[in-house]
Design an enzyme around this catalytic site. Structure first.
Site, PDB file in Angstrom:
ATOM      1  N   ASP A   1      -7.863   5.080   4.912  1.00  0.00           N
ATOM      2  CA  ASP A   1      -7.586   4.006   3.962  1.00  0.00           C
ATOM      3  C   ASP A   1      -8.839   3.203   3.637  1.00  0.00           C
ATOM      4  O   ASP A   1      -9.005   2.764   2.506  1.00  0.00           O
ATOM      5  CB  ASP A   1      -6.495   3.085   4.503  1.00  0.00           C
TER       6      ASP A   1
ATOM      7  N   CYS B   1     -10.161  -5.104  -0.110  1.00  0.00           N
ATOM      8  CA  CYS B   1     -11.297  -4.186  -0.142  1.00  0.00           C
ATOM      9  C   CYS B   1     -12.095  -4.463  -1.426  1.00  0.00           C
ATOM     10  O   CYS B   1     -11.686  -5.253  -2.280  1.00  0.00           O
ATOM     11  CB  CYS B   1     -10.806  -2.740  -0.113  1.00  0.00           C
TER      12      CYS B   1
ATOM     13  N   HIS C   1      -3.355   0.716  -3.468  1.00  0.00           N
ATOM     14  CA  HIS C   1      -3.428  -0.345  -2.470  1.00  0.00           C
ATOM     15  C   HIS C   1      -2.363  -1.392  -2.772  1.00  0.00           C
ATOM     16  O   HIS C   1      -1.814  -1.444  -3.876  1.00  0.00           O
ATOM     17  CB  HIS C   1      -4.813  -0.980  -2.478  1.00  0.00           C
TER      18      HIS C   1
ATOM     19  N   ASN D   1       0.866  -1.171   0.000  1.00  0.00           N
ATOM     20  CA  ASN D   1       0.000   0.000   0.000  1.00  0.00           C
ATOM     21  C   ASN D   1       0.910   1.231   0.000  1.00  0.00           C
ATOM     22  O   ASN D   1       1.759   1.386   0.869  1.00  0.00           O
ATOM     23  CB  ASN D   1      -0.899  -0.033   1.236  1.00  0.00           C
TER      24      ASN D   1
END
Length: 152
Positions: free
Chosen positions: A145, A82, A55, A44
């Site tokens: 984030d 994610c 990311h 990241n």
């Protein structure tokens, strides 16, 4: 099933996460591999590069470069992906993802599995401990984030 090669690749992803932490960023590392051959590894870099979509998984994929096919790759990530990263995995048809841990962030394993991706959860204590340390030390950065409001 977590293989010996998976453990080696996940350790490489963890090493990337640790580098990111040491640089002041979010400690999430990733490796893209074809069997035992690393195509790309990254971390990241949102903070380091000022890039909201940098990311760990995206960084590793960028470093892997163009592939004729992604259908025989495994993506290793220290933290459950994610939705943006999970969508990228599905978009490219990456068939297998090995996740270091999902206790600190319950990502999108079900989304991936529903689309035919094999998801292996390693429950790696080093991955979890590093994320817990990061979240405790930098809660506002962590909230940023994962696109949540910063803690009061």
């Amino acid at each position: 099933m977590l293989t010996e090669n998976d453990k080696i690749m996940l350790r490489r992803a963890f090493d990337q996460a640790r580098l990111g932490f040491d640089e002041g960023g979010c400690p999430i590392g990733s490796v893209v591999a074809r069997g035992d051959k690393v195509l790309g590894e990254g971390r990241n870099r949102r903070v380091q590069e000022g890039d909201p979509i940098a990311h760990g998984e995206m960084d590793a994929l960028r470093k892997a470069g163009r592939q004729i096919s992604y259908r025989d790759l495994t993506l290793y990530t220290t933290l459950s992906p994610c939705m943006m990263c999970a969508g990228t995995i599905v978009q490219f048809g990456i068939p297998r993802v090995v996740i270091g841990e999902n206790a600190t962030f319950g990502g999108n394993e079900a989304f991936l599995e529903e689309r035919g991706v094999e998801v292996i959860l390693a429950n790696d204590p080093d991955c979890q401990a590093l994320m817990e340390r990061f979240i405790a030390e930098k809660p506002a950065l962590w909230a940023e984030d994962i696109a949540e409001d910063p803690p009061a």
